[in-house]
Design an enzyme around this catalytic site. Structure first.
Site, PDB file in Angstrom:
ATOM      1  N   ASN A 166       0.834  -1.211   0.000  1.00 41.04           N
ATOM      2  CA  ASN A 166       0.000   0.000   0.000  1.00 41.04           C
ATOM      3  C   ASN A 166       0.871   1.264   0.000  1.00 41.04           C
ATOM      4  N   SER A 189      11.143  -3.151  21.966  1.00 39.49           N
ATOM      5  CA  SER A 189      10.348  -1.993  21.509  1.00 39.49           C
ATOM      6  C   SER A 189       8.943  -2.501  21.190  1.00 39.49           C
ATOM      7  N   ARG A 222      17.626   4.673  23.686  1.00 42.45           N
ATOM      8  CA  ARG A 222      16.843   3.455  23.920  1.00 42.45           C
ATOM      9  C   ARG A 222      17.092   2.905  25.321  1.00 42.45           C
ATOM     10  N   VAL A 223      16.224   2.032  25.757  1.00 35.00           N
ATOM     11  CA  VAL A 223      16.467   1.290  26.999  1.00 35.00           C
ATOM     12  C   VAL A 223      16.917  -0.107  26.579  1.00 35.00           C
ATOM     13  N   LYS A 229       6.174  -8.296  16.501  1.00 31.31           N
ATOM     14  CA  LYS A 229       6.654  -9.525  15.850  1.00 31.31           C
ATOM     15  C   LYS A 229       6.447 -10.747  16.751  1.00 31.31           C
ATOM     16  N   THR A 242      11.932 -11.194  13.553  1.00 28.56           N
ATOM     17  CA  THR A 242      13.167 -10.465  13.815  1.00 28.56           C
ATOM     18  C   THR A 242      13.957 -11.114  14.941  1.00 28.56           C
ATOM     19  N   ASN A 270      24.487   0.632   7.760  1.00 23.99           N
ATOM     20  CA  ASN A 270      24.106   1.482   6.627  1.00 23.99           C
ATOM     21  C   ASN A 270      24.156   2.947   7.054  1.00 23.99           C
ATOM     22  N   GLN A 278      14.887 -12.440  11.285  1.00 20.04           N
ATOM     23  CA  GLN A 278      15.971 -11.811  10.532  1.00 20.04           C
ATOM     24  C   GLN A 278      16.740 -10.825  11.418  1.00 20.04           C
ATOM     25  N   TYR A 320      25.282   4.601  20.001  1.00 17.09           N
ATOM     26  CA  TYR A 320      24.455   4.917  21.177  1.00 17.09           C
ATOM     27  C   TYR A 320      25.094   4.289  22.416  1.00 17.09           C
ATOM     28  N   TYR A 332       7.572  -2.158  18.417  1.00 26.35           N
ATOM     29  CA  TYR A 332       7.705  -2.820  17.112  1.00 26.35           C
ATOM     30  C   TYR A 332       8.131  -4.278  17.290  1.00 26.35           C
ATOM     31  N   HIS A 333       9.239  -4.488  18.035  1.00 26.60           N
ATOM     32  CA  HIS A 333       9.724  -5.862  18.193  1.00 26.60           C
ATOM     33  C   HIS A 333       8.652  -6.730  18.864  1.00 26.60           C
TER      34      HIS A 333
HETATM   35  P1  NAD Z   1      10.222  -1.390   4.502  1.00 24.76           P
HETATM   36  O1  NAD Z   1       9.473  -0.455   5.383  1.00 24.76           O
HETATM   37  O2  NAD Z   1      11.254  -0.853   3.592  1.00 24.76           O
HETATM   38  O3  NAD Z   1       9.187  -2.249   3.637  1.00 24.76           O
HETATM   39  C1  NAD Z   1       7.957  -2.685   4.118  1.00 24.76           C
HETATM   40  C2  NAD Z   1       6.936  -2.517   3.000  1.00 24.76           C
HETATM   41  O4  NAD Z   1       5.667  -2.990   3.456  1.00 24.76           O
HETATM   42  C3  NAD Z   1       6.759  -1.064   2.588  1.00 24.76           C
HETATM   43  O5  NAD Z   1       6.893  -0.921   1.188  1.00 24.76           O
HETATM   44  C4  NAD Z   1       5.358  -0.717   3.080  1.00 24.76           C
HETATM   45  O6  NAD Z   1       4.715   0.239   2.243  1.00 24.76           O
HETATM   46  C5  NAD Z   1       4.656  -2.071   3.084  1.00 24.76           C
HETATM   47  N1  NAD Z   1       3.570  -2.207   4.067  1.00 24.76           N
HETATM   48  C6  NAD Z   1       3.621  -1.956   5.394  1.00 24.76           C
HETATM   49  N2  NAD Z   1       2.432  -2.209   5.978  1.00 24.76           N
HETATM   50  C7  NAD Z   1       1.606  -2.639   4.985  1.00 24.76           C
HETATM   51  C8  NAD Z   1       0.254  -3.070   4.952  1.00 24.76           C
HETATM   52  N3  NAD Z   1      -0.518  -3.078   6.056  1.00 24.76           N
HETATM   53  N4  NAD Z   1      -0.284  -3.469   3.767  1.00 24.76           N
HETATM   54  C9  NAD Z   1       0.475  -3.452   2.635  1.00 24.76           C
HETATM   55  N5  NAD Z   1       1.754  -3.046   2.606  1.00 24.76           N
HETATM   56  C10 NAD Z   1       2.319  -2.642   3.773  1.00 24.76           C
HETATM   57  O7  NAD Z   1      10.861  -2.500   5.473  1.00 24.76           O
HETATM   58  P2  NAD Z   1      12.003  -3.564   5.163  1.00 24.76           P
HETATM   59  O8  NAD Z   1      13.267  -3.061   5.729  1.00 24.76           O
HETATM   60  O9  NAD Z   1      11.940  -3.976   3.747  1.00 24.76           O
HETATM   61  O10 NAD Z   1      11.523  -4.770   6.082  1.00 24.76           O
HETATM   62  C11 NAD Z   1      10.656  -5.766   5.548  1.00 24.76           C
HETATM   63  C12 NAD Z   1      10.297  -6.774   6.629  1.00 24.76           C
HETATM   64  O11 NAD Z   1      11.487  -7.385   7.121  1.00 24.76           O
HETATM   65  C13 NAD Z   1       9.599  -6.151   7.840  1.00 24.76           C
HETATM   66  O12 NAD Z   1       8.599  -7.028   8.281  1.00 24.76           O
HETATM   67  C14 NAD Z   1      10.699  -6.034   8.866  1.00 24.76           C
HETATM   68  O13 NAD Z   1      10.179  -6.092  10.153  1.00 24.76           O
HETATM   69  C15 NAD Z   1      11.569  -7.240   8.536  1.00 24.76           C
HETATM   70  N6  NAD Z   1      12.975  -7.016   8.909  1.00 24.76           N
HETATM   71  C16 NAD Z   1      13.699  -5.989   8.364  1.00 24.76           C
HETATM   72  C17 NAD Z   1      15.033  -5.818   8.745  1.00 24.76           C
HETATM   73  C18 NAD Z   1      15.885  -4.697   8.213  1.00 24.76           C
HETATM   74  O14 NAD Z   1      17.039  -4.549   8.683  1.00 24.76           O
HETATM   75  N7  NAD Z   1      15.418  -3.897   7.251  1.00 24.76           N
HETATM   76  C19 NAD Z   1      15.606  -6.714   9.659  1.00 24.76           C
HETATM   77  C20 NAD Z   1      14.837  -7.746  10.193  1.00 24.76           C
HETATM   78  C21 NAD Z   1      13.515  -7.893   9.809  1.00 24.76           C
HETATM   79  N1  USQ Z   2      22.329   1.958  17.117  1.00 26.80           N
HETATM   80  C1  USQ Z   2      23.383   2.816  17.370  1.00 26.80           C
HETATM   81  N2  USQ Z   2      23.518   3.914  16.568  1.00 26.80           N
HETATM   82  C2  USQ Z   2      22.668   4.176  15.532  1.00 26.80           C
HETATM   83  C3  USQ Z   2      21.611   3.281  15.270  1.00 26.80           C
HETATM   84  C4  USQ Z   2      21.464   2.180  16.095  1.00 26.80           C
HETATM   85  O1  USQ Z   2      24.176   2.607  18.283  1.00 26.80           O
HETATM   86  O2  USQ Z   2      22.851   5.190  14.861  1.00 26.80           O
HETATM   87  C5  USQ Z   2      22.173   0.749  17.950  1.00 26.80           C
HETATM   88  C6  USQ Z   2      20.806   0.618  18.624  1.00 26.80           C
HETATM   89  O3  USQ Z   2      20.794   1.277  19.866  1.00 26.80           O
HETATM   90  C7  USQ Z   2      20.669  -0.887  18.733  1.00 26.80           C
HETATM   91  C8  USQ Z   2      21.422  -1.414  17.523  1.00 26.80           C
HETATM   92  O4  USQ Z   2      22.274  -0.358  17.088  1.00 26.80           O
HETATM   93  O5  USQ Z   2      21.313  -1.355  19.856  1.00 26.80           O
HETATM   94  C9  USQ Z   2      20.520  -1.817  16.378  1.00 26.80           C
HETATM   95  O6  USQ Z   2      19.681  -0.727  16.028  1.00 26.80           O
HETATM   96  P1  USQ Z   2      19.096  -0.605  14.532  1.00 26.80           P
HETATM   97  O7  USQ Z   2      18.315   0.661  14.441  1.00 26.80           O
HETATM   98  O8  USQ Z   2      20.160  -0.852  13.545  1.00 26.80           O
HETATM   99  O9  USQ Z   2      18.149  -1.899  14.479  1.00 26.80           O
HETATM  100  P2  USQ Z   2      16.778  -2.233  15.191  1.00 26.80           P
HETATM  101  O10 USQ Z   2      16.157  -1.063  15.823  1.00 26.80           O
HETATM  102  O11 USQ Z   2      16.975  -3.438  16.046  1.00 26.80           O
HETATM  103  O12 USQ Z   2      15.834  -2.621  13.954  1.00 26.80           O
HETATM  104  C10 USQ Z   2      16.345  -3.106  12.708  1.00 26.80           C
HETATM  105  C11 USQ Z   2      15.206  -3.041  11.707  1.00 26.80           C
HETATM  106  C12 USQ Z   2      14.090  -3.948  12.166  1.00 26.80           C
HETATM  107  C13 USQ Z   2      14.627  -5.351  12.406  1.00 26.80           C
HETATM  108  C14 USQ Z   2      15.814  -5.360  13.348  1.00 26.80           C
HETATM  109  C15 USQ Z   2      16.522  -6.691  13.412  1.00 26.80           C
HETATM  110  O13 USQ Z   2      14.743  -1.692  11.573  1.00 26.80           O
HETATM  111  O14 USQ Z   2      13.064  -3.972  11.187  1.00 26.80           O
HETATM  112  O15 USQ Z   2      13.606  -6.140  12.928  1.00 26.80           O
HETATM  113  O16 USQ Z   2      16.804  -4.427  12.857  1.00 26.80           O
HETATM  114  S1  USQ Z   2      17.106  -7.078  15.030  1.00 26.80           S
HETATM  115  O17 USQ Z   2      17.895  -5.941  15.531  1.00 26.80           O
HETATM  116  O18 USQ Z   2      17.898  -8.262  14.927  1.00 26.80           O
HETATM  117  O19 USQ Z   2      15.918  -7.259  15.850  1.00 26.80           O
END
Ligand code: NAD
Ligand code: USQ
Length: 382
Positions: free
Chosen positions: A32, A179, A326-327, A185, A144, A240, A208, A255, A181-182
């Site tokens: 979407n 969080s 963060r905590v 999941k 995650t 990144n 992941q 952090y 968010y987490h």
């Molecule tokens: P992203 O935000 O780039 O992509 C998610 C996509 O899903 C977006 O294009 C968004 O528009 C779409 N979306 C969200 N809610 C929706 C809904 N209700 N209906 C239809 N579309 C919807 O995120 P990403 O980094 O590509 O992550 C993808 C998945 O992988 C997520 O579930 C995320 O939690 C998981 N994940 C990501 C990472 C990471 O480092 N990026 C790490 C671990 C897990």
């Molecule tokens: N961190 C820093 N500096 C920064 C950004 C982050 O020190 O500028 C630290 C955070 O405090 C944390 C760690 O790096 O301890 C990871 O943070 P992050 O923002 O890179 O990752 P996170 O918030 O855990 O979330 C990301 C994705 C999420 C996915 C998750 C995988 O956004 O979608 O689920 O990574 S995991 O961490 O294994 O749960």
């Protein structure tokens, strides 16, 4: 196979859709595009300019002759989802479509409620849709590593064998997410496990780690296929973010102490892991968990690696230890198992100085697009 990639316009979903299409699967995307709207809300952007989803799939067809169908809609709208499932009759449903930022979920009550509603209800609808329309379809769901938190014992792949008061059992591994968010999941994982048990659905939960990198072989084929790359304090992730910070002369934002250790993987391995899961489906009624990461790093070690490579490329940058918004534990034990995907054929792309250099070179041309006010973290957990 007919494969739906939900969230196929996002950072992980777009390269996955292309990769699966390239392998000969019949791919369609549900999205979407809410992630693009969140950029507007946060006055942020991807450092790479990204084409619209329509332009992307049109270019892919022009280059490869392969069609990727797109459905613009919300998984929270069940009628929409049912229609797509009826039309596509997928063999596998890859579910990336969630709000994925921990900081976004911690902005305030509204953002926490949105995150959990979007993610938990979306996944529940997918489970009902599979049950109603395509009961044999394999759900490949992105979870995650953060579901587990940072316990003081090794993390297993989903389940833990324990002995208690003289009795033994294999139970879901304890979850201590950091969080809202987490937590969404974790709630998803429970719902999926339950649906597998009661309705015989087949599902793979891919826990992941943090994904780094930008391009895959497919997204590199043309600028219109370029992937998004987030650097801001809300959606940008460690590594990144550090690479992009180094190109604009910003201190690397560690952090606190930076001893936070996490699992990481290259985006090139994300797409391969999805293919491996799809090619080796779970059994009917099976709820399977794979830990999807290839290496563990502390945040400080990553910052040091980026600092070294950036310096060699002419970008002098310091490491700042910011007050942690963060905590979370900043100095802790962390070791997680990750053998299941490797046993099925994953050959990891490991992180080297060369890999960091290549990502840096891929983003440096776009560094003028960075909105500097968005780099420092602004969301506090406290
Ligand atoms: P992203 O935000 O780039 O992509 C998610 C996509 O899903 C977006 O294009 C968004 O528009 C779409 N979306 C969200 N809610 C929706 C809904 N209700 N209906 C239809 N579309 C919807 O995120 P990403 O980094 O590509 O992550 C993808 C998945 O992988 C997520 O579930 C995320 O939690 C998981 N994940 C990501 C990472 C990471 O480092 N990026 C790490 C671990 C897990
Ligand atoms: N961190 C820093 N500096 C920064 C950004 C982050 O020190 O500028 C630290 C955070 O405090 C944390 C760690 O790096 O301890 C990871 O943070 P992050 O923002 O890179 O990752 P996170 O918030 O855990 O979330 C990301 C994705 C999420 C996915 C998750 C995988 O956004 O979608 O689920 O990574 S995991 O961490 O294994 O749960």
């Amino acid at each position: 196979m007919n494969i739906i990639v939900a969230g196929g316009d996002g950072f992980c979903g777009w390269p996955t859709a292309l990769y699966l299409s390239k392998q000969g699967h019949d791919v369609s995307i549900i999205d979407n595009t809410i992630r693009r709207k969140m950029d507007d809300e946060l006055h942020s952007n991807s450092i790479t300019p990204i084409a619209s989803l329509e332009e992307r799939v049109e270019k892919w067809k022009e280059l490869t002759g392969k069609e990727i169908r797109t459905y613009n809609g919300d998984l929270n709208h069940y009628d929409f989802l049912r229609e797509v499932l009826k039309q596509e009759k997928p063999d596998a449903f890859v579910h990336f479509a969630e709000q994925r930022s921990a900081p976004y979920s911690m902005i305030d009550r509204e953002h926490a409620v949105f995150t959990q509603t979007n993610n938990v209800v979306g996944t529940l609808n997918v489970l009902y849709g599979i049950r109603e329309i395509v009961p044999d379809c394999h759900l490949i769901k992105l979870g995650t590593m953060g579901e587990y938190g940072t316990p003081n014992i090794p993390i297993e792949e989903g389940f833990l064998e324990i002995e208690h008061k003289g009795r033994k059992d294999v139970l879901p591994y304890p979850k201590q997410p950091g969080s809202f968010y987490h937590l969404s999941k974790v709630h998803d994982s429970h719902n999926i496990m339950f649906a597998c048990k009661i309705w015989g659905i087949r599902a793979t939960d891919l826990n992941q780690g943090i994904v780094y990198g930008l391009e895959t072989e497919e997204t590199k084929m043309d600028p219109v296929l370029t992937n998004r790359l987030d650097y801001d304090g809300v959606f940008g992730t460690a590594l990144n973010r550090f690479i992009i910070q180094s190109t604009i002369g910003h201190d690397l934002t560690v952090y606190g102490q930076g001893g936070q250790t996490r699992g990481f993987l290259n985006i090139k391995d994300t797409v391969r892991c999805i293919e491996i899961a799809a090619n080796n489906p779970a059994d009917k009624g099976e709820f399977r968990v794979f830990n999807q990461f290839t290496e563990e790093f502390s945040v400080l070690d990553l910052a040091k690696l980026v600092q070294k490579v950036a310096k060699e490329e002419g970008f002098d940058t310091d490491i700042a230890h910011l007050e942690n918004p963060r905590v979370e534990l900043e100095d802790h034990f962390f070791h997680a198992e990750n053998t299941k995907l490797k046993d099925l054929g994953l050959e990891p792309h490991l992180l080297t100085e060369e890999v960091v250099r290549n990502i840096l070179k891929a983003v440096v041309d776009h560094k003028d697009r960075v909105i500097k006010e968005n780099v420092l973290p602004q969301v506090s957990w406290k």
